[in-house]
Design an enzyme around this catalytic site. Structure first.
Site, short mmCIF file in Angstrom:
data_model
loop_
_atom_site.label_atom_id
_atom_site.label_comp_id
_atom_site.label_asym_id
_atom_site.label_seq_id
_atom_site.Cartn_x
_atom_site.Cartn_y
_atom_site.Cartn_z
N HIS A 135 1.07 -1.42 -0.04
CA HIS A 135 -0.05 -0.27 0.00
C HIS A 135 0.82 1.18 0.08
O HIS A 135 1.99 1.08 0.39
CB HIS A 135 -0.81 -0.26 1.20
N ASP A 211 2.83 -4.32 8.75
CA ASP A 211 2.23 -3.58 7.94
C ASP A 211 1.14 -4.58 7.97
O ASP A 211 0.69 -5.60 6.97
CB ASP A 211 2.31 -3.15 6.34
N GLN A 214 -4.55 -4.81 6.98
CA GLN A 214 -5.48 -5.48 6.76
C GLN A 214 -5.50 -7.28 7.35
O GLN A 214 -6.31 -7.94 7.35
CB GLN A 214 -4.96 -6.14 5.12
N LYS A 237 -10.60 0.15 10.85
CA LYS A 237 -10.86 -1.80 10.18
C LYS A 237 -11.00 -2.75 10.49
O LYS A 237 -11.69 -3.50 9.83
CB LYS A 237 -9.52 -1.44 9.17
N CYS A 379 -5.03 2.16 -3.56
CA CYS A 379 -3.71 2.58 -3.31
C CYS A 379 -2.44 1.90 -3.58
O CYS A 379 -1.37 1.94 -2.52
CB CYS A 379 -3.83 3.03 -1.56
#
Ligand code: PLP
Length: 422
Positions: A135, A211, A214, A237, A379
């Site tokens: 991302h 990261d 998600q 999220k 993104c």
């Protein structure tokens, strides 16, 4: 049982009908009377009533600034804010709250690392390894540093099966200072081998940052088991509010990193000729923090823990399997899903192209039937170039989605197909 006998339907580990009722927005209908089928949780999730109530309760009964006032409600606000930090630490397996820094979102978390650790430790020629599937949040801060410091960026490529191609890993990590990558792609759904990559980074003498934007909403997370040094995720999220994210880091690493933003909260002392920093995590929390948002995130974590993260993941695998099977059966070669085919190796993010209909047109026609999917580059423009497309449509699943939502998506796609065939 005969081999040809159909398998009994799998029992969903989540009671989705009951969960859906907890989300006020999902009980509504669109202007043209369709129930809302929300399939854009990879972008941002909906919020349960419990999160809205927890935030409301702070404003009604316990709102004041934190870490300042000594009166009752100020102490109560501080307690709720710090209790949220403790919930985050437990939720991600952090050994203490000192390593849990509240940020605005995960984008700010990565900028913090690039600015603080990056500018203190990297100079011309130093190597940072990323992947092609990142991302922009884990890409642009490093590109900015490259412009400023002439660091070298290297990229782990995507393999044809949408996983990471690790064949050249040793070469890419040779001499690297940091390996930073996503645990789950927001475009492909690919789960990356975090522990393997973290071990490889450490063997090469590099730090490892992950990261988890998600990943954390969908899988049980333990930052120690994952083996990373730094880990970021974003509250909105995972059923929490916007305006709150988290950077977790090993304490000794965060201790060594210089402060990021300067101002109130982040200092121990200030004189007209200098200042000394506060302890971690407050050293990185300049100014009035997102107090109510942190409490909302804590309530979201309570909600997810109540469902059980193992059950959340099992639900996701079951629903992703259903979605992949349904879309393949109903649309065959006319619909291409960009992502791994095995639900066990991916999350419930389904990026797709349908015939040659532009993703924005798909999204618009689906919207007329109440089905919300994202369309665009998500993104991740460099990944889009690797995939050879400018954009995809993306349906993404969460705890409040069920098979009926997938059927609604398929029916709406049928309608889109008819509309664009004219
Ligand atoms: C993998 C990944 N990383 C980072 C981000 C950035 O999240 P935020 O905008 O909350 O900082 C996203 C959001 O889509 C994402 O999917």
């Amino acid at each position: 049982m005969a081999l040809t006998e159909p398998k009994p339907p799998a029992v969903d580990p989540l009671d989705v009908a009951r969960i859906k009722a907890d989300f006020p927005l999902l009980t509504g209908t669109t202007v043209n009377g369709y129930p809302i089928v929300y399939l854009d949780s990879a972008s941002s999730s909906q919020k349960p009533q419990a999160v809205l109530d927890a935030m409301d309760d702070v404003y009604h009964h316990a709102y004041a600034n934190v870490h300042r006032g000594v009166y009752g409600i100020a102490a109560e606000a501080t307690e709720r804010y710090e209790a949220a930090r403790a919930k985050v630490a437990r939720f991600i397996g952090a050994p203490s709250t000192a390593g849990v820094v509240f940020t605005k979102n995960v984008t700010e978390a990565f900028n913090l690392v690039a600015y603080s650790w990056g500018r203190a430790n990297l100079s011309a020629g130093d190597v940072v390894v990323l992947t092609e599937i990142e991302h922009h949040a884990n890409l642009v801060p490093w590109l900015m540093l490259q412009q400023e410091r002439e660091i070298e960026l290297r990229f782990i490529p995507m393999a044809p099966d949408y996983t990471l191609d690790l064949s050249g890993l040793d070469r890419l990590l040779d001499g690297a200072r940091l390996l930073s990558f996503t645990a789950m792609s927001n475009v492909l759904g690919t789960l990356t081998p975090v522990r393997h990559l973290a071990d490889a980074a450490h063997a090469a003498g590099a730090l490892c940052m992950v990261d988890g934007a998600q990943y954390v909403p969908h899988l049980p997370t333990d930052v120690i088991e994952l083996g990373c040094d730094l880990f970021g995720f974003t509250g909105h999220k995972l059923l929490g509010p916007t305006g709150i994210g988290v950077l977790w880091g090993r304490e000794e690493l965060l201790d060594q990193m210089p402060a990021f933003l300067g101002g109130g909260e982040m200092i121990r002392d200030v004189r007209l000729d200098g200042w000394t920093p506060n302890d971690i995590p407050w050293k990185f929390e300049a100014g009035t923090p997102p107090i109510v948002e942190a409490v909302g995130l804590g309530a979201a974590i309570d909600y997810l823990e109540n469902l059980g993260m193992d059950a959340v993941r099992r639900h996701e695998i079951a629903l992703t399997t259903y979605a992949l099977d349904t879309l393949a059966a109903r649309f065959g070669n006319e619909l291409t899903i960009q992502g791994p085919t095995d639900p066990a190796g991916r999350g419930g993010v389904l990026s797709f192209s349908y015939r040659d209909v532009h993703p924005h047109d798909i999204s618009q026609v689906l919207d007329e039937r109440g089905v919300c999917v994202r369309a665009g580059h998500h993104c991740a423009k460099p990944l889009m170039r690797v995939l050879g497309v400018g954009a995809t449509a993306r349906a993404s699943l969460y705890v409040y989605n069920d098979e009926a939502d997938i059927d609604a998506l398929a029916d709406a796609l049928d309608a889109a197909g008819e509309f664009f065939a004219l």
